[in-house]
Scaffold this motif. Structure first.
Motif, PDB file in Angstrom:
ATOM      1  N   ARG A  78       0.886  -1.261   0.105  1.00  0.00           N
ATOM      2  CA  ARG A  78       0.437   0.339  -0.138  1.00  0.00           C
ATOM      3  C   ARG A  78       0.811   1.383   0.084  1.00  0.00           C
ATOM      4  O   ARG A  78       0.123   2.346  -0.953  1.00  0.00           O
ATOM      5  N   GLY A  79       1.728   1.518   0.511  1.00  0.00           N
ATOM      6  CA  GLY A  79       2.936   2.055   0.884  1.00  0.00           C
ATOM      7  C   GLY A  79       3.672   2.596  -0.808  1.00  0.00           C
ATOM      8  O   GLY A  79       3.636   3.401  -1.424  1.00  0.00           O
ATOM      9  N   ARG A  80       4.082   1.479  -1.280  1.00  0.00           N
ATOM     10  CA  ARG A  80       4.592   1.466  -2.214  1.00  0.00           C
ATOM     11  C   ARG A  80       3.865   2.088  -3.423  1.00  0.00           C
ATOM     12  O   ARG A  80       4.526   3.918  -4.301  1.00  0.00           O
ATOM     13  N   LEU A  81       2.683   1.770  -3.066  1.00  0.00           N
ATOM     14  CA  LEU A  81       1.306   2.350  -4.389  1.00  0.00           C
ATOM     15  C   LEU A  81       0.949   3.700  -4.176  1.00  0.00           C
ATOM     16  O   LEU A  81       1.002   4.136  -5.088  1.00  0.00           O
ATOM     17  N   ALA A  82       0.843   3.436  -3.056  1.00  0.00           N
ATOM     18  CA  ALA A  82       0.711   5.893  -2.462  1.00  0.00           C
ATOM     19  C   ALA A  82       2.096   6.135  -3.081  1.00  0.00           C
ATOM     20  O   ALA A  82       0.872   7.388  -4.071  1.00  0.00           O
ATOM     21  N   LEU A  83       3.021   5.974  -3.198  1.00  0.00           N
ATOM     22  CA  LEU A  83       4.101   7.120  -3.170  1.00  0.00           C
ATOM     23  C   LEU A  83       4.135   6.679  -4.837  1.00  0.00           C
ATOM     24  O   LEU A  83       4.521   8.442  -5.581  1.00  0.00           O
ATOM     25  N   ILE A  84       3.778   6.125  -5.693  1.00  0.00           N
ATOM     26  CA  ILE A  84       3.873   5.821  -6.845  1.00  0.00           C
ATOM     27  C   ILE A  84       2.825   6.503  -7.673  1.00  0.00           C
ATOM     28  O   ILE A  84       3.011   7.508  -8.419  1.00  0.00           O
ATOM     29  N   LYS A  85       2.041   6.423  -6.689  1.00  0.00           N
ATOM     30  CA  LYS A  85       0.647   7.139  -7.412  1.00  0.00           C
ATOM     31  C   LYS A  85       0.952   8.753  -7.380  1.00  0.00           C
ATOM     32  O   LYS A  85       0.562   9.385  -8.019  1.00  0.00           O
ATOM     33  N   ARG A  86       1.684   9.267  -5.553  1.00  0.00           N
ATOM     34  CA  ARG A  86       2.289  10.756  -6.211  1.00  0.00           C
ATOM     35  C   ARG A  86       3.150  10.859  -7.156  1.00  0.00           C
ATOM     36  O   ARG A  86       3.081  12.019  -7.791  1.00  0.00           O
ATOM     37  N   LYS A  90       3.414  15.029  -8.064  1.00  0.00           N
ATOM     38  CA  LYS A  90       3.688  15.382  -6.366  1.00  0.00           C
ATOM     39  C   LYS A  90       5.234  15.089  -5.989  1.00  0.00           C
ATOM     40  O   LYS A  90       5.278  16.435  -5.332  1.00  0.00           O
ATOM     41  N   ILE A  91       6.297  14.283  -6.047  1.00  0.00           N
ATOM     42  CA  ILE A  91       6.766  14.063  -5.826  1.00  0.00           C
ATOM     43  C   ILE A  91       7.885  14.140  -7.170  1.00  0.00           C
ATOM     44  O   ILE A  91       7.080  13.497  -8.310  1.00  0.00           O
ATOM     45  N   LYS A  92       9.517  14.432  -7.353  1.00  0.00           N
ATOM     46  CA  LYS A  92      10.439  14.218  -8.448  1.00  0.00           C
ATOM     47  C   LYS A  92      10.998  12.617  -8.017  1.00  0.00           C
ATOM     48  O   LYS A  92      11.500  11.727  -7.085  1.00  0.00           O
ATOM     49  N   PRO A  93      11.371  11.700  -9.200  1.00  0.00           N
ATOM     50  CA  PRO A  93      12.181  10.634  -8.918  1.00  0.00           C
ATOM     51  C   PRO A  93      13.531  10.637  -8.094  1.00  0.00           C
ATOM     52  O   PRO A  93      14.325  12.144  -8.422  1.00  0.00           O
ATOM     53  N   SER A  94      13.820   9.703  -7.193  1.00  0.00           N
ATOM     54  CA  SER A  94      14.718  10.605  -6.365  1.00  0.00           C
ATOM     55  C   SER A  94      15.207   8.222  -6.083  1.00  0.00           C
ATOM     56  O   SER A  94      14.399   7.786  -6.471  1.00  0.00           O
ATOM     57  N   GLN A  95      16.558   8.323  -5.464  1.00  0.00           N
ATOM     58  CA  GLN A  95      16.891   7.546  -4.967  1.00  0.00           C
ATOM     59  C   GLN A  95      16.649   6.838  -4.167  1.00  0.00           C
ATOM     60  O   GLN A  95      15.957   5.336  -3.675  1.00  0.00           O
ATOM     61  N   GLU A  96      15.700   7.361  -2.979  1.00  0.00           N
ATOM     62  CA  GLU A  96      15.002   6.826  -2.208  1.00  0.00           C
ATOM     63  C   GLU A  96      13.389   6.144  -2.391  1.00  0.00           C
ATOM     64  O   GLU A  96      13.628   5.431  -1.983  1.00  0.00           O
ATOM     65  N   LEU A  97      12.643   6.484  -3.512  1.00  0.00           N
ATOM     66  CA  LEU A  97      12.167   6.736  -4.553  1.00  0.00           C
ATOM     67  C   LEU A  97      12.360   5.155  -4.658  1.00  0.00           C
ATOM     68  O   LEU A  97      11.447   4.074  -4.628  1.00  0.00           O
TER      69      LEU A  97
END
Ligand SMILES: Cc1cc2nc3c(=O)[nH]c(=O)nc-3n(C[C@H](O)[C@H](O)[C@H](O)COP(=O)(O)OP(=O)(O)OC[C@H]3O[C@@H](n4cnc5c(N)ncnc54)[C@H](O)[C@@H]3O)c2cc1C
Lengths: 427, 472
Positions: free
Chosen positions: A40-48, A53-60
């Motif tokens: 759920r967390g991974r998908l929430a961030l991919i949705k963002r 609303k967020i940029k590609p990053s190493q953390e992501l």
């Protein structure tokens, strides 16, 4: 956000109602702290990311890459979210948007697309192992000093056989007895180089059950590792190349002994091309023609085991580990069991959570070694509870991982492909 | 309020980096639970801490108390009201990794657990002892016991077994100032106690606003020997509700009575195609449990009653078929997202509870509201106790639909109050339903607030839940 791996991000991501069901099904989440480790967390961030609303990053990327692609959350999701495919597509996008660590890129782009280079690499590893360097390093604990990833790799990699399967199997093997089918045998990279006994056994079993078997030449890696690492463009090139070769002759079926290869043909190629194109049509054709070897044997040829008993005077206990890409990818799980049960002298014992991921996931076990080992330990504990002589499975990376786990646990149980045991029964 | 950087540094110093989540991405994954209210906002916590000992929780609360930092406890984040979301910033305390079963005391029919244990996992373990913890939420596979106690959850078997509070014998609670108390008696193993004010009951349903629950002592029941499931299909929605009343009148209390309306039936079929329920206006699932002869006899009676109005009735005692039927109902909450391609379901106005005599009227009125706002609604839920779940099917990317859905949810909440029901039968208030509290409780809400102020005078425990932010 658009990726070469074609899914409609907007529509697919919208389906997630964030109920949290997936938290209880992800084999990694239990080992990771907190919501970012859940599907759920991974998908929430991919949705963002998709919403800008967020940029590609190493953390992501780290979060998105911390997934075994085992499909468990996807099949259990009541809302029908195809999370594994969303992850593949997101990796694809991230890969285009940012630069990857060089080693990984070189490995994937360089080696696996060029069979000769791959062979050279495998042979080098073999040489390194055969010369005793490997055992020297291991024994002297020098290996502990090597960089973590190489260290992990060296621990898990089995001895690499010098003579790959492709050079052991004739171009055409005629059926023993009446010919029922003419099939193409796709020999994947891992069984070719690491477990050549598997295709050798597969071809033998097919020929004993009425198949003329063509060991197709010139094919390359199926492209699964590339997709898993977001190298989808390379995967598309590989797909085109393989489809040309595999669909050139009119085979009754294309047989794979590796769960990942067959699931790539059956499920993934179709996502690499636009509907209406020639390639898309070819992918559809390949999808229909591809069979996991156990499914083909059970549903098409029927199995006649040979007269030789595997281990005279004693029953051999065998359990089966479901590769994710077979059970959840292709709904193949009854067939390998039926195949095993059809072998005289075999006692089949089901282990608990047989379809739980082993933590291997291609190179996940190398890139996320500690996490992978935690997943593996659970698997091995379940396998050992049934006290088997053989742990059968239908995927070379599972085989590698399980073998390592069993070795680590001090067990003498061997990991084999079901067809290897069946092949033993023929003269 | 402590600046974020300092707060993070302090947490890392106190608990180690491995237990602290601080980046924007990590914190984003704590801005939601399953509620639409949380997903329509972006309430970031300043930091997330994942703890698994009472000493650590106490240390955390002492710090929060001294520095007046809000703390929001969180289980699995499956709640439907935004309860576990830090709408006023501060610390989210993730307890979902604290999953120990401290003691199964089967001789005394009770179990002691830590808050993060998952409901289904607990019952799996208890089955080894022939025992079970009866409340059975649809989220059983993923929600935590800490979350269940805090929301006073119930679910599919509430009609016979009631809600969580009926099974909570005692709690260990870390108070807002960091002190640790034990409710239900310091050393008690008793199954009953009326000694003093019932603090255990107070904490059930307190939604993290009165302290952090760190240990739970639960009463258990023997697992029934046998069960059977009946699926009755009705051409008319209202006939289904009348049948439920008839079953009660006959003196039978099934362990579960669940309804799916036509949309719900379609969703269940989509998720589990082999269920293959014919498309009628309503399907009712009756679960009957007990000894084998009792199940057979009650099953026979319910069958006869249902046949009077139902189009068809199926009675299953085969384990596989029962599991399939029950699962079809249990997952409908999330599976209703499948009803209309391109749309999804959201959780808003999803938990209204009506007096059972008014359920037929309520069902009709909800259908009318759905037409009025032009938002399809799937209705399913615990019809045996009047607790209806309504799932609006909409597209969250279309602004106008979002607006109409909010209005629909509001109208459904108001309908519950109009028909002498409640705005929430089991999911709780959170911040999503805080605006209805005044209308539902009147002056009683002031007394609730007085209790809150007595226990948490600094207002650091989960602010903005039950009572809207800004109430002073
Ligand atoms: C598909 C679906 C079906 C559902 N079905 C049902 C159902 O049938 N019946 C039902 O009652 N509910 C149901 N729910 C709602 C939800 O699952 C329950 O309310 C559940 O009890 C919440 O548990 P959680 O662990 O997810 O808690 P969270 O959502 O994380 O938290 C819920 C509340 O409890 C507080 N809290 C959590 N842990 C603690 C603690 N240790 N100390 C103090 N406060 C704490 C939080 O601050 C928050 O206010 C359903 C939800 C979904 C998504």
């Amino acid at each position: 956000m658009q990726a070469t791996y074609r899914i409609d991000f907007t529509e697919e991501l919208k389906k997630c109602v964030k109920c949290g069901t997936c938290r209880s099904h992800c084999p990694l989440f239990v080992e990771i702290k907190g919501e970012p480790g859940s599907p759920r967390g991974r998908l929430a961030l991919i949705k963002r990311l998709h919403e800008g609303k967020i940029k590609p990053s190493q953390e992501l990327a780290n979060i998105v890459y911390t997934c075994l692609l085992c499909k468990k959350c996807a099949v259990e999701c009541p809302s029908g979210v195809i999370s594994d495919e969303i992850i593949i597509a997101a990796r694809d996008y991230l890969n285009g948007a940012m630069s990857q660590p060089l080693i990984k890129k070189a490995l994937l782009k360089g080696f696996l697309t060029r069979p000769s280079l791959l062979y050279a690499c495998m042979s080098l590893t073999a040489l390194y192992q055969k010369t005793g360097m490997h055992s020297l390093l291991t024994k002297s604990k020098l290996i502990e000093l090597l960089p973590e990833k190489i260290n992990a790799c060296a621990k898990i990699m089995p001895d690499v056989t010098k003579k790959p399967a492709r050079s052991r199997i004739p171009a055409v093997t005629l059926p023993k007895g009446e010919k029922k089918f003419k099939v193409a045998y796709f020999i994947g990279c891992a069984t070719n180089f690491i477990y050549p006994e598997v295709p050798v056994a597969g071809v033998k079993v097919l020929s004993h059950n009425g198949c003329e078997v063509v060991a197709v030449e010139g094919v390359k890696c199926c492209g699964m590792p590339h997709m898993a690492y977001g190298e989808t463009e390379t995967a598309s090139e590989l797909a085109k190349h393989n489809m040309e070769i595999l669909l050139k002759d009119d085979y009754d079926a294309i047989i794979c002994d590796c769960a990942s290869c067959s699931s790539t043909f059956k499920e993934a190629y179709i996502h690499l091309f636009q509907e209406g194109t020639k390639e898309y049509e070819m992918a559809q054709k390949l999808q229909a023609k591809t069979y996991d070897i156990s499914r083909f044997l059970i549903s098409k040829t029927g199995i006649k085991a040979g007269d030789k008993t595997v281990e005279p005077d004693q029953k051999i206990k065998v359990t089966y580990h479901d590769p994710c890409h077979l059970k959840r990818g292709q709904n193949v799980f009854k067939e390998p069991r039926e195949l095993l049960k059809s072998i005289p002298g075999i006692e089949f014992a089901e282990m608990k959570d047989a379809d739980r991921c082993c933590g291997s996931a291609g190179s996940f076990s190398i890139m996320h070694h500690d996490l992978s080992m935690k997943v593996l330990d659970k698997k091995i504990a379940n396998a050992l509870k049934v006290n088997p002589e053989y742990v059968a499975t239908s995927c070379p990376t599972c085989t590698m991982q399980l073998s390592y786990g069993l070795r680590k646990a001090g067990s003498g149980a061997k990991v084999v492909h079901p067809v290897q045991i069946l092949a033993e029964t023929y003269m | 309020m402590v600046p974020r950087e300092k707060l993070v540094a302090d947490m890392e110093k106190m608990f180690g980096q491995g237990k602290v989540l601080k980046s924007e991405l990590e914190r984003y994954t704590y801005t939601y639970d399953s509620s639409f209210a949380s997903q329509s906002n972006e309430y970031y916590p300043d930091v997330v801490v994942c703890l698994n000992s009472t000493a650590e929780v106490s240390q955390l609360m002492k710090y929060a108390w001294e520095n007046e930092v809000p703390v929001t406890p969180r289980g699995a984040g499956s709640g439907q009201t935004g309860g576990s979301v830090a709408i006023n910033g501060g610390i989210v305390l993730d307890l979902s990794g604290w999953k120990d079963i401290v003691e199964v005391d089967d001789a005394n029919m009770q179990v002691v657990v830590r808050p993060g244990i998952i409901h289904a996992e607990l019952n799996q373990e208890l089955a080894k002892y022939g025992l079970f913890f009866p409340p059975d939420p649809g989220s059983s596979v993923f929600c935590t016991i800490g979350g269940m106690v805090s929301n006073n959850a119930s679910g599919l078997r509430a009609v016979k077994y009631g809600a969580t509070f009926q099974y909570v014998l005692g709690l260990e609670v870390v108070l807002p100032n960091g002190e640790i108390i034990r409710t239900g008696g310091l050393k008690s193993k008793a199954l009953k106690s009326v000694s003093g004010l019932d603090l255990t009951r107070l904490y059930c349903g307190s939604e993290g606003t009165l302290g952090v629950i760190t240990e739970i002592r639960l009463k258990l029941l023997p697992k029934p020997q046998s069960r059977g499931i009946m699926l009755a299909l009705f051409e008319k929605l209202e006939d289904s509700a009348l049948t439920v009343l008839d079953v009660f009148k006959a003196g039978i209390i099934p362990s579960g009575i669940e309804i799916l309306d036509d949309g719900g039936i379609r969703c269940a079929n989509m998720f589990k195609p082999d269920l293959n329920i014919p498309e009628v206006e309503a399907a009712i699932f009756f679960e009957i449990n007990g000894t084998k002869p009792a199940v057979e006899e009650e099953g026979r009676q319910v069958l006869a009653i249902a046949q009077k109005r139902a189009k068809s009735v199926e009675w299953a005692t085969d384990a596989e078929r029962m599991a399939k039927l029950w699962q079809g109902r249990a997952v409908i909450g999330a599976a209703s997202a499948r009803l209309v391609p391109g749309k999804t379901r959201i959780f808003a106005g999803e938990d209204v509870c009506f007096p059972i005599s008014r359920v037929p009227e309520a069902l009709r009125r909800i259908k009318e509201l759905s037409k009025q706002f032009n938002i399809p609604v799937v209705i399913y839920g615990h019809i045996g106790d009047g607790n209806m779940h309504t799932a609006p099917i909409m597209d969250p990317l279309i602004e106008d639909e979002v607006e109409r859905t909010h209005k629909l949810a509001e109208a459904i909440h108001n309908l519950a109050l109009e028909l002498n029901g409640s705005t929430t039968g089991e999911h709780g208030v959170g911040f999503a339903r805080a605006p209805y509290m005044e209308a539902e409780h009147g002056k009683a809400l002031d007394v609730m607030w007085a209790i809150k102020k007595a226990i948490d005078p600094k207002g650091i425990m989960n602010p903005g839940k039950i009572w809207a932010l800004g109430r002073e």
